[in-house]
Motif scaffolding. Structure first.
Motif, PDB file in Angstrom:
ATOM      1  N   LYS A  40      44.790  38.789  50.101  1.00 50.03           N
ATOM      2  CA  LYS A  40      43.814  39.764  50.629  1.00 50.03           C
ATOM      3  C   LYS A  40      43.173  40.284  49.237  1.00 50.03           C
ATOM      4  O   LYS A  40      41.713  40.368  49.325  1.00 50.03           O
ATOM      5  N   TRP A  41      43.899  40.651  48.165  1.00 42.93           N
ATOM      6  CA  TRP A  41      43.182  41.011  46.903  1.00 42.93           C
ATOM      7  C   TRP A  41      42.425  39.989  46.232  1.00 42.93           C
ATOM      8  O   TRP A  41      41.416  40.132  45.640  1.00 42.93           O
ATOM      9  N   LEU A  42      43.009  38.645  46.096  1.00 42.90           N
ATOM     10  CA  LEU A  42      42.517  37.652  45.695  1.00 42.90           C
ATOM     11  C   LEU A  42      40.958  37.340  46.604  1.00 42.90           C
ATOM     12  O   LEU A  42      40.160  37.019  45.718  1.00 42.90           O
ATOM     13  N   ASP A  43      41.107  37.442  47.655  1.00 37.43           N
ATOM     14  CA  ASP A  43      39.687  37.188  48.366  1.00 37.43           C
ATOM     15  C   ASP A  43      39.040  38.241  48.199  1.00 37.43           C
ATOM     16  O   ASP A  43      37.535  38.119  48.180  1.00 37.43           O
ATOM     17  N   GLN A  44      39.302  39.640  47.952  1.00 37.45           N
ATOM     18  CA  GLN A  44      38.433  40.577  47.442  1.00 37.45           C
ATOM     19  C   GLN A  44      37.856  40.449  46.136  1.00 37.45           C
ATOM     20  O   GLN A  44      36.455  40.885  45.880  1.00 37.45           O
ATOM     21  N   VAL A  45      38.738  39.915  45.201  1.00 38.32           N
ATOM     22  CA  VAL A  45      38.171  39.818  43.572  1.00 38.32           C
ATOM     23  C   VAL A  45      37.203  38.652  43.628  1.00 38.32           C
ATOM     24  O   VAL A  45      36.046  38.600  42.956  1.00 38.32           O
ATOM     25  N   SER A  46      37.520  37.544  44.578  1.00 37.37           N
ATOM     26  CA  SER A  46      36.613  36.574  44.565  1.00 37.37           C
ATOM     27  C   SER A  46      35.024  36.820  45.171  1.00 37.37           C
ATOM     28  O   SER A  46      34.186  36.059  44.726  1.00 37.37           O
ATOM     29  N   ARG A  47      35.044  38.015  45.890  1.00 33.44           N
ATOM     30  CA  ARG A  47      33.649  38.231  46.453  1.00 33.44           C
ATOM     31  C   ARG A  47      32.972  39.132  45.445  1.00 33.44           C
ATOM     32  O   ARG A  47      31.809  39.482  45.882  1.00 33.44           O
ATOM     33  N   HIS A  48      33.558  39.690  44.428  1.00 36.53           N
ATOM     34  CA  HIS A  48      32.811  40.538  43.666  1.00 36.53           C
ATOM     35  C   HIS A  48      31.717  39.987  43.087  1.00 36.53           C
ATOM     36  O   HIS A  48      31.970  38.737  42.356  1.00 36.53           O
ATOM     37  N   LEU A  49      30.880  40.664  42.746  1.00 33.27           N
ATOM     38  CA  LEU A  49      29.483  40.008  42.402  1.00 33.27           C
ATOM     39  C   LEU A  49      29.674  39.390  41.192  1.00 33.27           C
ATOM     40  O   LEU A  49      29.191  38.272  40.836  1.00 33.27           O
ATOM     41  N   ILE A  50      30.307  39.963  40.099  1.00 32.83           N
ATOM     42  CA  ILE A  50      30.652  39.373  38.722  1.00 32.83           C
ATOM     43  C   ILE A  50      31.289  38.142  38.937  1.00 32.83           C
ATOM     44  O   ILE A  50      31.045  37.141  38.072  1.00 32.83           O
ATOM     45  N   ALA A  52      31.767  36.334  41.978  1.00 36.69           N
ATOM     46  CA  ALA A  52      31.387  35.517  42.864  1.00 36.69           C
ATOM     47  C   ALA A  52      30.395  34.496  42.157  1.00 36.69           C
ATOM     48  O   ALA A  52      30.030  33.275  42.763  1.00 36.69           O
ATOM     49  N   LYS A  53      29.666  35.099  41.467  1.00 39.35           N
ATOM     50  CA  LYS A  53      28.597  34.147  40.844  1.00 39.35           C
ATOM     51  C   LYS A  53      29.073  33.010  40.037  1.00 39.35           C
ATOM     52  O   LYS A  53      28.291  31.984  39.557  1.00 39.35           O
ATOM     53  N   SER A  54      30.204  32.997  39.615  1.00 37.37           N
ATOM     54  CA  SER A  54      30.682  31.931  38.908  1.00 37.37           C
ATOM     55  C   SER A  54      31.856  31.171  39.501  1.00 37.37           C
ATOM     56  O   SER A  54      32.200  30.061  39.422  1.00 37.37           O
ATOM     57  N   LEU A  55      31.729  31.219  41.028  1.00 37.25           N
ATOM     58  CA  LEU A  55      32.538  30.403  42.108  1.00 37.25           C
ATOM     59  C   LEU A  55      31.525  29.852  42.834  1.00 37.25           C
ATOM     60  O   LEU A  55      30.738  30.236  43.045  1.00 37.25           O
TER      61      LEU A  55
END
Length: 94
Positions: A40-50, A52-55
């Motif tokens: 859950k934490w990893l999914d939330q972090v990966s969606r953060h704007l900063i 997400a733009k790198s992924l």
């Protein structure tokens, strides 16, 4: 440390025969809940704007797979859990 414990048994006196190994992943429900919280934490972090733009788009689990509930995350974990190992003394450390 994981609470789940598997077993490994010798099934015959012949060393050429395979052993019986039962890994018992997630036998203890606490292990599944801890991994679910991490996912859950990893999914939330990966969606953060900063971040997400790198992924790119999520690959595993597929982007259409929901990770919204603990039950959904545990199902994904059960489908994809595996063991990794590192051979000792294969590389200098330090």
């Amino acid at each position: 440390y994981p609470r789940s414990r598997g077993t490994a048994h010798i099934t015959t006196s012949k060393s050429s025969k395979p052993r019986r190994i039962d890994l018992e992943y997630l036998l203890n429900p606490t292990d599944a809940k801890i991994l679910s919280a991490g996912l859950k934490w990893l999914d939330q972090v990966s969606r953060h704007l900063i971040v997400a733009k790198s992924l790119g788009e999520r690959v595993q689990p597929a982007p259409n797979v929901s990770l919204g509930s603990e039950e959904e995350r545990i199902e994904v974990i059960r489908e994809h859990i595996s063991t990794q190992y590192h051979l000792k003394r294969t590389a200098s450390m330090g």
